[in-house]
Structures are given as structure tokens and as C-alpha cells.
Design an enzyme around this catalytic site. Structure first.
Site, PDB file in Angstrom:
ATOM      1  N   SER A  59      60.355  64.325   7.514  1.00  0.00           N
ATOM      2  CA  SER A  59      60.983  63.028   7.237  1.00  0.00           C
ATOM      3  C   SER A  59      60.033  61.850   7.466  1.00  0.00           C
ATOM      4  O   SER A  59      60.295  60.748   6.993  1.00  0.00           O
ATOM      5  CB  SER A  59      62.248  62.841   8.085  1.00  0.00           C
ATOM      6  OG  SER A  59      61.928  62.713   9.451  1.00  0.00           O
TER       7      SER A  59
ATOM      8  N   LYS B  14      62.360  57.736  13.634  1.00  0.00           N
ATOM      9  CA  LYS B  14      62.615  56.962  12.406  1.00  0.00           C
ATOM     10  C   LYS B  14      62.164  55.521  12.603  1.00  0.00           C
ATOM     11  O   LYS B  14      61.990  55.046  13.739  1.00  0.00           O
ATOM     12  CB  LYS B  14      64.122  56.943  12.089  1.00  0.00           C
ATOM     13  CG  LYS B  14      64.720  58.301  11.752  1.00  0.00           C
ATOM     14  CD  LYS B  14      64.280  58.834  10.408  1.00  0.00           C
ATOM     15  CE  LYS B  14      64.989  60.130  10.051  1.00  0.00           C
ATOM     16  NZ  LYS B  14      64.578  61.258  10.905  1.00  0.00           N
TER      17      LYS B  14
END
Length: 221
Positions: free
Chosen positions: A138, A175
Site C-alpha cells: 500500500s 498511511k
């Protein structure tokens, strides 16, 4: 953006200015693409060891200075043999040991004994508090790959756009963090295959920022 990457960008710009050299000239003489040099100067990328050596050689500056260390800018006159005969081997930085966090127990402090998988020797310079092992792809566009070790500095919040370790229930994720006007947060991956994760203020009871990612360690692929 880490302090180390910011310093590298500033030092590279300073070297170009002092040598009165353009990015195109630096690219031609170093063999590094103009797009890569542009990303270094913008602070988007940090130079790897071979790139740092090539750039410092062309600019005639000390490799360690270019990386942000508090050393003279000018290249030293040390002999080839001082660090062996390979000129592109830099002195090792000061090292420290940080806990590598494995599975995070719900309700337990992040550095509780049951959460610590191991202790790793890492460079002291980023001033991190613990490490996490990255899983999945990711964050691939931030050059953080599956299996990389990410160094985290403990802090309860980060600026918009910074990469952080975030605890969602009892699972940590890495993130970019953006704060929403309603008091919630949006977590954005560095891979367009993953949709943003949007949390409202009510959701944030179960969402907690553990700290900011300040560096990462990656194996040679």
C-alpha cells in the site's frame, strides 16, 4: 517528509549553487536522471548510497555532508585505504537499538512487553522510538515495500500529508494522514489500488496515531 530528506535536498541545492551547476549538467556528469535529481531537490526522495557518492563526486563535496551530517562540506583528502579501497563506502553512523513491534495487543501500551517482537540495531540519527515491519504494497509509491522496517517517532498527531503509524482497533497501519473538517481523519495509501480510509470524529475513538514515520530500512532487491 523526514528531516533527513529535507536536509539532503537543501545540501544538494547548496552544492549546485556553490559550483554554479545546473541540474542538467549534474545529471550528465553523474549519470543520474534529471527526473531523479528533481525529486531529490523537491524532497520527495532521499538519495541512496550509490547516488550520494555519484552526486558528491561531481559536486566535489563530502558524502557525509551531503547526507546531512555535521561535517565540513569539502571532500576530505583521506587515502583510499582508510575505509578499504572502495571509495563509495561511507563511515557507519552511530547505532542504537529500537524495539520492533509485532502484533499489537488491544488495550496494552504500544511498547508493552507482549507487543515487542525483537530489538533491532538502527541508525541513531532519525531519533525514533520503535520500529514496525511493513506488510503489503500500500506504500509502494513512497518506496516503502513489503518487509521493510519503518522507524517511528512517538507523537500523538502529525501534519497533513505526513506518513504515520495509525492504530485502528488493535491493528497498526502505515498511511499518509489528512485531518477532516469534521474532526475525523482520512488515511491515504501510496498506491492508487487502495481507496482512502475515511473516519469520522465518532470513529476516531478507535483510531489513534502512534507516531510519525521518520525513516525506513530496506533490503537490497
Amino acid at each position: 517528509m523526514s528531516d533527513k530528506i529535507t536536509t539532503f535536498a537543501k545540501r544538494l541545492r547548496e552544492g549546485l549553487d556553490i559550483r554554479q551547476m545546473t541540474q542538467a549538467e549534474l545529471s550528465k556528469e553523474s549519470g543520474i536522471s534529471k527526473s531523479s535529481i528533481s525529486r531529490y531537490l523537491s524532497g520527495a526522495w532521499e538519495g541512496k548510497q550509490d547516488a550520494v557518492y555519484a552526486l558528491s563526486k561531481v559536486l566535489n563535496v563530502n558524502e557525509a555532508w551531503l547526507m546531512g551530517y555535521d561535517v565540513p562540506m569539502e571532500r576530505s583528502g583521506r587515502s583510499e585505504g582508510e575505509f578499504g579501497r572502495a571509495k563509495n563506502i561511507l563511515p557507519l553512523p552511530s547505532m542504537t537499538k529500537l524495539p520492533l513491534i509485532g502484533t499489537i495487543a488491544c488495550g496494552a501500551p504500544i511498547l508493552a512487553e507482549e507487543n515487542i517482537e525483537d530489538y533491532l540495531s538502527v541508525p541513531e540519527h532519525p531519533h525514533a522510538d520503535f520500529c514496525l515491519r511493513c506488510s503489503g504494497d500500500s506504500m509502494v509509491n513512497a518506496r516503502i515495500l513489503d518487509g521493510d522496517i519503518v522507524l517511528i517517532r512517538k507523537q500523538p498527531d502529525v501534519d497533513d500529508g505526513q506518513i504515520a503509524a495509525v492504530l485502528i482497533d488493535d491493528e497498526a497501519t502505515l498511511k499518509r494522514v489528512y485531518h477532516n473538517k469534521n474532526g475525523g481523519v482520512t488515511l491515504v495509501a501510496e498506491n492508487p489500488a487502495y481507496a482512502p480510509m475515511i473516519f469520522t470524529a465518532a470513529d476516531c475513538v478507535e483510531v489513534r496515531i502512534l507516531g510519525r514515520a521518520v525513516a525506513f530500512l530496506s533490503d537490497v532487491k
